[in-house]
Structure formats: structure tokens, C-alpha cells
Design a protein around this motif. Sequence first.
Motif, PDB file in Angstrom:
ATOM      1  N   ILE A  77       0.836  -1.200   0.000  1.00  0.00           N
ATOM      2  CA  ILE A  77       0.000   0.000   0.000  1.00  0.00           C
ATOM      3  C   ILE A  77       0.871   1.249   0.000  1.00  0.00           C
ATOM      4  CG2 ILE A  77      -1.686   1.336   1.306  1.00  0.00           C
ATOM      5  CD1 ILE A  77      -2.808  -1.324   2.363  1.00  0.00           C
ATOM      6  N   ALA A  78       1.917   1.245   0.830  1.00  0.00           N
ATOM      7  CA  ALA A  78       2.774   2.422   0.943  1.00  0.00           C
ATOM      8  C   ALA A  78       3.461   2.754  -0.377  1.00  0.00           C
ATOM      9  CB  ALA A  78       3.815   2.202   2.046  1.00  0.00           C
ATOM     10  N   LEU A  79       3.980   1.743  -1.049  1.00  0.00           N
ATOM     11  CA  LEU A  79       4.777   1.987  -2.257  1.00  0.00           C
ATOM     12  C   LEU A  79       3.916   2.092  -3.514  1.00  0.00           C
ATOM     13  CD1 LEU A  79       7.718  -0.414  -1.374  1.00  0.00           C
ATOM     14  CD2 LEU A  79       7.732   2.079  -1.285  1.00  0.00           C
ATOM     15  N   LEU A  80       3.071   1.090  -3.747  1.00  0.00           N
ATOM     16  CA  LEU A  80       2.219   1.145  -4.931  1.00  0.00           C
ATOM     17  C   LEU A  80       1.172   2.240  -4.796  1.00  0.00           C
ATOM     18  CD1 LEU A  80       1.694  -2.682  -5.552  1.00  0.00           C
ATOM     19  CD2 LEU A  80       3.353  -1.158  -6.648  1.00  0.00           C
ATOM     20  N   GLY A  81       0.773   2.521  -3.554  1.00  0.00           N
ATOM     21  CA  GLY A  81      -0.228   3.552  -3.333  1.00  0.00           C
ATOM     22  C   GLY A  81       0.254   4.964  -3.620  1.00  0.00           C
ATOM     23  N   LEU A  82       1.573   5.159  -3.633  1.00  0.00           N
ATOM     24  CA  LEU A  82       2.125   6.479  -3.952  1.00  0.00           C
ATOM     25  C   LEU A  82       2.330   6.678  -5.454  1.00  0.00           C
ATOM     26  CD1 LEU A  82       4.846   6.934  -1.165  1.00  0.00           C
ATOM     27  CD2 LEU A  82       2.827   8.382  -1.520  1.00  0.00           C
ATOM     28  N   ALA A  83       2.136   5.623  -6.235  1.00  0.00           N
ATOM     29  CA  ALA A  83       2.470   5.683  -7.663  1.00  0.00           C
ATOM     30  C   ALA A  83       1.694   6.768  -8.397  1.00  0.00           C
ATOM     31  CB  ALA A  83       2.218   4.321  -8.308  1.00  0.00           C
ATOM     32  N   ILE A  94      12.763   6.412  -7.080  1.00  0.00           N
ATOM     33  CA  ILE A  94      12.630   5.800  -5.763  1.00  0.00           C
ATOM     34  C   ILE A  94      14.000   5.330  -5.300  1.00  0.00           C
ATOM     35  CG2 ILE A  94      11.591   3.904  -4.442  1.00  0.00           C
ATOM     36  CD1 ILE A  94       9.295   3.961  -6.531  1.00  0.00           C
ATOM     37  N   VAL A  95      14.298   5.543  -4.034  1.00  0.00           N
ATOM     38  CA  VAL A  95      15.549   5.066  -3.439  1.00  0.00           C
ATOM     39  C   VAL A  95      15.216   3.992  -2.412  1.00  0.00           C
ATOM     40  CG1 VAL A  95      17.592   5.668  -2.085  1.00  0.00           C
ATOM     41  CG2 VAL A  95      16.686   7.288  -3.772  1.00  0.00           C
ATOM     42  N   SER A  96      15.917   2.870  -2.503  1.00  0.00           N
ATOM     43  CA  SER A  96      15.762   1.808  -1.511  1.00  0.00           C
ATOM     44  C   SER A  96      17.118   1.121  -1.365  1.00  0.00           C
ATOM     45  CB  SER A  96      14.663   0.821  -1.936  1.00  0.00           C
ATOM     46  OG  SER A  96      14.345  -0.063  -0.888  1.00  0.00           O
ATOM     47  N   THR A  97      17.138  -0.063  -0.751  1.00  0.00           N
ATOM     48  CA  THR A  97      18.408  -0.760  -0.565  1.00  0.00           C
ATOM     49  C   THR A  97      18.335  -2.160  -1.158  1.00  0.00           C
ATOM     50  OG1 THR A  97      18.109  -1.979   1.523  1.00  0.00           O
ATOM     51  CG2 THR A  97      18.466   0.420   1.668  1.00  0.00           C
ATOM     52  N   ALA A  98      19.505  -2.725  -1.385  1.00  0.00           N
ATOM     53  CA  ALA A  98      19.597  -4.055  -1.990  1.00  0.00           C
ATOM     54  C   ALA A  98      19.284  -5.172  -1.009  1.00  0.00           C
ATOM     55  CB  ALA A  98      20.991  -4.259  -2.581  1.00  0.00           C
ATOM     56  N   ILE A  99      19.089  -4.839   0.266  1.00  0.00           N
ATOM     57  CA  ILE A  99      18.852  -5.880   1.274  1.00  0.00           C
ATOM     58  C   ILE A  99      17.420  -5.860   1.794  1.00  0.00           C
ATOM     59  CG2 ILE A  99      21.264  -5.993   1.987  1.00  0.00           C
ATOM     60  CD1 ILE A  99      20.482  -4.270   4.438  1.00  0.00           C
ATOM     61  N   GLU A 100      16.526  -5.186   1.084  1.00  0.00           N
ATOM     62  CA  GLU A 100      15.134  -5.145   1.525  1.00  0.00           C
ATOM     63  C   GLU A 100      14.471  -6.515   1.412  1.00  0.00           C
ATOM     64  OE1 GLU A 100      13.683  -2.260   2.821  1.00  0.00           O
ATOM     65  OE2 GLU A 100      15.774  -1.617   2.668  1.00  0.00           O
ATOM     66  N   HIS A 101      13.407  -6.680   2.161  1.00  0.00           N
ATOM     67  CA  HIS A 101      12.577  -7.886   2.056  1.00  0.00           C
ATOM     68  C   HIS A 101      11.906  -7.899   0.684  1.00  0.00           C
ATOM     69  CE1 HIS A 101       9.289 -10.706   3.002  1.00  0.00           C
ATOM     70  NE2 HIS A 101      10.027 -11.105   4.022  1.00  0.00           N
ATOM     71  N   LYS A 102      11.562  -9.102   0.223  1.00  0.00           N
ATOM     72  CA  LYS A 102      10.883  -9.211  -1.066  1.00  0.00           C
ATOM     73  C   LYS A 102       9.559  -8.453  -1.086  1.00  0.00           C
ATOM     74  CE  LYS A 102      13.782 -11.972  -3.233  1.00  0.00           C
ATOM     75  NZ  LYS A 102      14.479 -11.559  -4.468  1.00  0.00           N
ATOM     76  N   ALA A 103       8.977  -8.219   0.092  1.00  0.00           N
ATOM     77  CA  ALA A 103       7.727  -7.470   0.167  1.00  0.00           C
ATOM     78  C   ALA A 103       7.916  -6.008  -0.195  1.00  0.00           C
ATOM     79  CB  ALA A 103       7.124  -7.580   1.568  1.00  0.00           C
ATOM     80  N   VAL A 104       9.157  -5.553  -0.278  1.00  0.00           N
ATOM     81  CA  VAL A 104       9.481  -4.219  -0.796  1.00  0.00           C
ATOM     82  C   VAL A 104      10.059  -4.327  -2.194  1.00  0.00           C
ATOM     83  CG1 VAL A 104      11.085  -2.264  -0.551  1.00  0.00           C
ATOM     84  CG2 VAL A 104       9.740  -3.038   1.414  1.00  0.00           C
ATOM     85  N   LEU A 105      10.994  -5.244  -2.392  1.00  0.00           N
ATOM     86  CA  LEU A 105      11.669  -5.348  -3.687  1.00  0.00           C
ATOM     87  C   LEU A 105      10.701  -5.696  -4.823  1.00  0.00           C
ATOM     88  CD1 LEU A 105      14.985  -7.167  -2.665  1.00  0.00           C
ATOM     89  CD2 LEU A 105      14.647  -4.731  -3.165  1.00  0.00           C
ATOM     90  N   GLU A 106       9.743  -6.560  -4.572  1.00  0.00           N
ATOM     91  CA  GLU A 106       8.828  -6.941  -5.650  1.00  0.00           C
ATOM     92  C   GLU A 106       7.854  -5.817  -6.022  1.00  0.00           C
ATOM     93  OE1 GLU A 106       7.171 -10.842  -5.157  1.00  0.00           O
ATOM     94  OE2 GLU A 106       9.144 -11.772  -4.961  1.00  0.00           O
ATOM     95  N   LEU A 108       8.629  -2.749  -5.875  1.00  0.00           N
ATOM     96  CA  LEU A 108       9.500  -1.825  -6.610  1.00  0.00           C
ATOM     97  C   LEU A 108       9.708  -2.299  -8.047  1.00  0.00           C
ATOM     98  CD1 LEU A 108      12.209  -0.855  -3.961  1.00  0.00           C
ATOM     99  CD2 LEU A 108      10.139   0.392  -4.636  1.00  0.00           C
ATOM    100  N   GLU A 109       9.762  -3.602  -8.251  1.00  0.00           N
ATOM    101  CA  GLU A 109       9.870  -4.128  -9.615  1.00  0.00           C
ATOM    102  C   GLU A 109       8.619  -3.788 -10.421  1.00  0.00           C
ATOM    103  OE1 GLU A 109      10.601  -8.278  -9.170  1.00  0.00           O
ATOM    104  OE2 GLU A 109      12.654  -8.013  -8.410  1.00  0.00           O
ATOM    105  N   VAL A 110       7.471  -3.867  -9.767  1.00  0.00           N
ATOM    106  CA  VAL A 110       6.220  -3.484 -10.436  1.00  0.00           C
ATOM    107  C   VAL A 110       6.268  -2.015 -10.844  1.00  0.00           C
ATOM    108  CG1 VAL A 110       3.734  -3.158 -10.099  1.00  0.00           C
ATOM    109  CG2 VAL A 110       4.838  -5.239  -9.257  1.00  0.00           C
ATOM    110  N   LEU A 120      18.851   1.087  -5.940  1.00  0.00           N
ATOM    111  CA  LEU A 120      19.039   0.204  -4.792  1.00  0.00           C
ATOM    112  C   LEU A 120      20.457   0.393  -4.257  1.00  0.00           C
ATOM    113  CD1 LEU A 120      17.332  -3.122  -5.968  1.00  0.00           C
ATOM    114  CD2 LEU A 120      16.364  -1.289  -4.554  1.00  0.00           C
ATOM    115  N   VAL A 121      20.570   0.884  -3.049  1.00  0.00           N
ATOM    116  CA  VAL A 121      21.865   1.163  -2.446  1.00  0.00           C
ATOM    117  C   VAL A 121      22.407  -0.113  -1.799  1.00  0.00           C
ATOM    118  CG1 VAL A 121      23.086   2.588  -0.760  1.00  0.00           C
ATOM    119  CG2 VAL A 121      21.121   3.527  -2.018  1.00  0.00           C
ATOM    120  N   PRO A 122      23.648  -0.505  -2.119  1.00  0.00           N
ATOM    121  CA  PRO A 122      24.198  -1.745  -1.554  1.00  0.00           C
ATOM    122  C   PRO A 122      24.688  -1.543  -0.122  1.00  0.00           C
ATOM    123  CG  PRO A 122      25.820  -0.705  -2.963  1.00  0.00           C
ATOM    124  CD  PRO A 122      24.568   0.124  -3.093  1.00  0.00           C
ATOM    125  N   PRO A 123      24.775  -2.629   0.637  1.00  0.00           N
ATOM    126  CA  PRO A 123      25.308  -2.547   1.998  1.00  0.00           C
ATOM    127  C   PRO A 123      26.813  -2.728   2.000  1.00  0.00           C
ATOM    128  CG  PRO A 123      24.586  -4.771   1.600  1.00  0.00           C
ATOM    129  CD  PRO A 123      24.314  -3.992   0.325  1.00  0.00           C
TER     130      PRO A 123
END
Length: 376
Positions: A77-83, A94-106, A108-110, A120-123
Motif C-alpha cells: 500500500i505504501a509503495l504502490l499507493g504512492l504511484a 525511488i531510493v531503496s536498498t539491496a537488502i530489503e525484504h521481497k515485500a518491498v523489492l517486488e 518496486l519491480e512493479v 538500490l543502495v548496496p550494503p
Amino acid sequence: MVVYLDCNATTPLEPAVQDLMVRHFCEEVGNAGSRTHEFGLQAKKVVQVAREQVASLVGSEPSEVVFTSGATESNNIALLGLAEYGQQTGRLHIVSTAIEHKAVLEPLEVLERRGFEVTLVPPNLDGFVPPERVLEAVRSDTLVVSVMHVNNETGVIQPINEIAAGLEGLAAYLHVDAAQSFGKVVDELRLPRIDLISASSHKIYGPVGVGALIARRRRYRRPPVEPLVYGGGQERSLRPGTLPTPLIVGFGLAAELAEKNFKARHERCLAIRSEALAALGNLKISLHGDEARLVPHVLNISIDGLDSEAVMLSLKGLVAVSNGSACTSASYEPSHVLKAMGLSDAEIQGAIRLSWCHLTPDFDWGELVRRIKSLL
């Protein structure tokens, strides 16, 4: 008795939470949307109490709490809802990280398929994402910065405080996936610069199937998040559907107990970690994650020369552990988190995650070490 050491996947239910839920499942009948009789009004009242309990834990207003099925739905809701807002305003980054849960990464792929650009910022090797790298990636057209608070695989606490401070005065929204930190790392989630927080009840000793999206107002305006489903108008139309009152009251009590008992739980988990590290010191292990930045209830380790499947098989009947995220461990794919950290293939294949809680009973860590040693 097998000791459960997979609390990052889901936690045991607090006895008081279970008792309250049973009462509402069996005795307190009522739909919180039914306003014409006392049963509905009572359901609405206890839902409001739960909303206040959840809000208190992060220092928000009860009206900013939207109940969902869990952090995965909240993230979506937070991510797709802002589209839609991003497309209307031309903010398509959008800025995120390479270690996010799939519930964020997927999600973001959409969004990428819809024309958004995602950075995606690496750790670092220790699993920590430097805040300056995140902030350097932010641009004038950045719609949202989404960074998890505690990594579900390594237990490393990410620099939410520094990121929030660096975003002061900027338009970009800040979303925090707090599935692993809600009720466990308390103070940082109270930062007013965090616009959106995702949380799950079953990570804080409450029931599975309920969570929340906290949508904080900024200058009296709620983040412009649009619903993903429609019908009924519940939860300010952002998440319509009949509210699961027994689950919500369980979540509310779990949040209240997390706030009240934070210190005692923290100390209990630290004591277990001390025992674990003392015993595991008899093995040649690699600890994945900066120990100074770990939550007290998680260790992600590899044992030199051993595959994680062999280790878990040797521990069968003694403890239940994991070799990755519960959402993806069945796929046997190498951990994207450990890969992003730059670990070797051998370390990734050998990694196991131990996660416990204040309800974890005492047990013989020496026996765990002896079983693993039998494989060497």
C-alpha cells in the motif's frame, strides 16, 4: 522438546494475547462497522483501543494507524499507493536498498515496469547500509525513500535516524519497513520525519494475519497514498474490508505489552545471545553482520566447511532454525541479502539464522555445538 529458534519468521503468542483473542472470538460478537446496536459499538470501541495501543508504540496519532493483514500488505500500500501521486507530479524516482525484504523489492519491480526508476543502495560487507549513500542517491524527483529498519536475515539495525535527519526539508517521503523492529527497537520509530511505517503483529507475539500501516501527517497532510482495493470504506478507505476484531485486539495488546516490557525482553534476549556466542565460540564460525549493530535476538552465521542444510538436519529434534527468510527459504535460492553483502558462495550456502525471544526456554547450547561438531 524441540526449542524454537526461528522467531524472525514468526513469534510465539503471548498468553495474555491468546486469552483476550479467545474471548473476542467466542464471546464478544460484533462487526466494528455495525453502528445500530451495542455489539457493533463495542467492537468499534475495542478496535479504537487497539489503534491507540499501536499508535503509542511509535508515538503517532491513533488516526494515523491503518490496520492491514500485515507488513507485506502495508509495504505494498505504501509503495504502490504512492504511484499515482508520483506520476501526477513527475516524481518517478525511488531510493531503496539491496537488502530489503521481497515485500518491498517486488513492489518496486512493479513500479519499474510502470516507468519508475529505482536506485538500490548496496550494503557494506557487515550488512550495514551507510546513510550517506542513501542520501546521496536522493534527487529532486525522488518520490519515496524506503529503507528497512532491521534486516530480517542478519538482524543488523539500519541508520533510520540519520536518514530521517538527512531528509529534513526535502519533499521525498520516507517509508520504513519495521516488520522486524516494531516493538523491539522503539525510539527511532517515533521520529516524526518517518512518514510511513509497516508493521506485523506476528513479529511481536501477537496473531498472524494482522498488521498496520502508520501514515503520519506532515504539516497536517496525510501522505497521498491511494488504496489498492475498493469497497466498504473501512480504514479511511485506504484498506477497505470488514475489520478482524479479535486479531486487531490481539495486536493492540501485543503492542502495549511490547512497550511496557521492552527493557526486560531486551535484557533476556541479550542474555541468550551471550550464552549462544560463548558456545558457538568453540566452532570456527563467521558472523554475518556487524555485532555492534545487531538486535539482541538474532545471529546469522556460517560454520567453515559446512552446508546449511546439513547443519539443520543435524539439529533436527533439538532446535528449529532457518537458512534465510521464511518467505523465500523454500525456494533454495541463495540469499539476496548475503549476496549483496559480498559474501562468498560457500558462506552463503552455509549460512543459518538463529533467532529467539523472551519466551525462549533455557536449553543446552553445548549440545547444539556438539551436534554440529559431529559433522566436521
